[in-house]
Design an enzyme around this catalytic site. Structure first.
Site, PDB file in Angstrom:
ATOM      1  N   HIS A 119      33.039  34.666  37.919  1.00 14.80           N
ATOM      2  CA  HIS A 119      31.739  35.329  37.998  1.00 14.80           C
ATOM      3  C   HIS A 119      31.801  36.635  37.206  1.00 14.80           C
ATOM      4  O   HIS A 119      32.877  37.203  37.003  1.00 14.80           O
ATOM      5  CB  HIS A 119      31.347  35.597  39.460  1.00 14.80           C
TER       6      HIS A 119
ATOM      7  N   GLN B  67      42.193  41.591  39.732  1.00 15.64           N
ATOM      8  CA  GLN B  67      41.875  40.272  40.258  1.00 15.64           C
ATOM      9  C   GLN B  67      40.449  40.262  40.847  1.00 15.64           C
ATOM     10  O   GLN B  67      39.963  41.307  41.274  1.00 15.64           O
ATOM     11  CB  GLN B  67      42.860  39.919  41.367  1.00 15.64           C
ATOM     12  N   PRO B  68      39.836  39.094  40.855  1.00 18.18           N
ATOM     13  CA  PRO B  68      38.493  39.006  41.423  1.00 18.18           C
ATOM     14  C   PRO B  68      38.587  38.960  42.951  1.00 18.18           C
ATOM     15  O   PRO B  68      39.666  38.721  43.495  1.00 18.18           O
ATOM     16  CB  PRO B  68      37.997  37.649  40.901  1.00 18.18           C
TER      17      PRO B  68
ATOM     18  N   HIS C 239      29.999  40.516  36.493  1.00 20.01           N
ATOM     19  CA  HIS C 239      29.220  41.590  37.108  1.00 20.01           C
ATOM     20  C   HIS C 239      28.310  42.249  36.076  1.00 20.01           C
ATOM     21  O   HIS C 239      28.743  42.509  34.944  1.00 20.01           O
ATOM     22  CB  HIS C 239      30.157  42.660  37.661  1.00 20.01           C
TER      23      HIS C 239
END
Lengths: 326, 326
Positions: free
Chosen positions: A266, A259-260, A268
């Site tokens: 977004h 999970q973010p 990375h």
């Protein structure tokens, strides 16, 4: 105030117990720490990879009350310049196992060639103890159904504030840090250095691409409709990084988290040679793999099982346990 | 043949120089390694994070020619069960700096409480030296076609020896290290601690399941036909680990590497809390994801694009460059 002879004797006796602890430092209150006398109350965390251990210790006073301390021990790296000396001066080499051309040993060195870096927080508060305490991890295999029934209701019930994300997108904050922007409201994004990167070297390069489009919480919301956005992030993000920092696309690891840590999509961008925290297989998903999956099946991320780790104290873990999924 | 007194003296003198190197291992050619006598030709790589150093050494013969060796030194993790003893028995604590409640020290321990894990590859070939030498990395996106046209011919042209794998499967070596075995020739495997794990703590637990079936080189060879094998590894491997080490399946990271370091199918079991080298997204593939993919599509791994990093000096990278794929 001059030290009384009995106080002096006590101090010298203590120094002896501490193995001749020496005061050579600067700063106020510089002196020895009674390492041999502390009681270890708890191991707060340890890392076998980093060779560290964080201890909650108590320094015992004459009255019996203990004062808390955090003691952090870390094995020290090898230094190239004294490696030859180290090999020559070893005290013992004990064979453990051998198989064909491979063998393993226990090696022992004189103490002065093998020091341990020690940090002490003393006196330590409850906040210090909590800061260093590691939680046990639990791996979750979240099916598409689990997401709809457990995770999504949980996310929606929480009031995670992502105002700071909108501040960046609206140039209300960090505007001067923006490396690149594609302003398209559906398929565009902002590329900005991550706070973890001090930008003093490119070894640990770390940037984030934040999409302009609101409402895409995570990987779970992605469908083929988002392919133009994802391809833009991939292509334009890499171009901007090579232009600004001289790091080519083949030297970058480009991925999403599930999970973010916050529920606004977004991506990375990290230096390939840098093992960034969170680039492990149970959290990271290569952007190229995400694009491939969506090209094959628009509904892939609504249907597939996604694996991730939760800490023992996380409320979402409790939800999974209550649902009998862990 | 009885040892002559002069030979005995020479041997004892050598042992003395090696710091009483002791032979306690099994396997052919078990004995001591002349660590004090090697010349360090080069530091191949070092990691300040991991507290490791990889050396190219040469063992000198009487004639003056050296035989190459790779010597890998790694500081060992702290062990919770003897931390109190370690603190009490330290030989010296030397203050480095103090500032308010924070202070740092150099700590020294008796050798037996601070061993160094040592691995030796001897004799080492040029291939070994190159393997451990740190190089710039390049990310490859290998399509199914690329595998057939570039990678597979390359693998088949190389003479990677995996005799040590067969030694384990045939119980010619490391038999006493086997944690669990399913002897089925098609669907069975051997579970054994990885050489990187010294087994003194479970924080960095690391085991490998090596399948009995020969000829499955990697992920690329897997089809739905291998699902029984993969499910056995997953289920029985986890059961064996919880039984022997008390670590549950939800505290394990179970994955394959692509590309693997040797082309005989094997699965990694590492402690979830341990960021094992090689558990990053561009190399690791969760066994549960592999099983899911094969359940959906038996040909998945022959068709999909797989991403992995190659070092700048790897011949396979040159092949990809020549084919215009990088």
């Amino acid at each position: 105030m001059a030290e009384s002879p009995s106080a002096k004797r006590k101090r010298e006796a203590k120094d002896g117990e501490n193995g001749n602890a020496e005061s050579q430092g600067e700063g106020s209150g510089a002196g020895t720490f009674p390492l041999a006398d502390i009681s270890v109350r708890k191991v707060l965390r340890e890392s076998a990879r980093d060779k560290t251990i964080f201890l909650h210790g108590q320094v015992n006073s004459a009255s019996g009350d203990g004062t808390d301390a955090v003691v952090i021990l870390e094995k020290t790296p090898f230094q190239e310049e004294n490696i030859a000396e180290l090999l020559k001066k070893h005290t013992k080499l004990q064979l453990q196992m051998s198989n064909d051309i491979y063998s393993t040993y226990h090696l022992y060195l004189p103490p002065e060639l093998n020091e341990i870096k020690t940090t002490v927080v003393y006196p330590a508060t409850e906040k210090h103890l909590q800061k260093y305490l590691r939680q046990e991890l639990c791996l979750i295999q979240e099916t598409g159904e689990d997401y709809k029934k457990i995770t999504l209701p949980f996310i929606e019930s929480q009031s995670f504030s992502i105002q700071w994300v909108y501040n960046i997108l609206e140039k209300k904050a960090e505007a001067d840090r923006i490396i690149y922007e594609n302003p398209d409201p559906a398929h565009g994004f902002v590329l900005i250095p991550d706070l973890k990167w001090n930008q003093k070297q490119v070894d640990d390069l770390y940037l984030i691409a934040i999409c302009h489009c609101r409402g895409i919480k995570s990987l779970r919301d992605l469908t083929a409709e988002h392919l133009p956005l994802l391809r833009n992030i991939s292509r334009e993000g890499k171009e901007a990084i090579v232009k600004r920092f001289g790091i080519g696309g083949a030297q970058l690891r480009v991925y999403l988290h599930y999970q973010p840590s916050y529920f606004h999509l977004h991506v990375h961008f990290t230096a390939l040679g840098y093992d960034a925290p969170g680039c492990t297989v149970e959290r990271a998903h290569l952007l190229s793999d995400v694009i491939d999956h969506l090209e094959r099946d628009s509904q892939y991320y609504q249907k597939c099982t996604l694996t991730f780790a939760l800490r023992a104290d996380e409320p979402l873990l409790k939800k999974f346990q209550e649902a009998g999924r862990v």
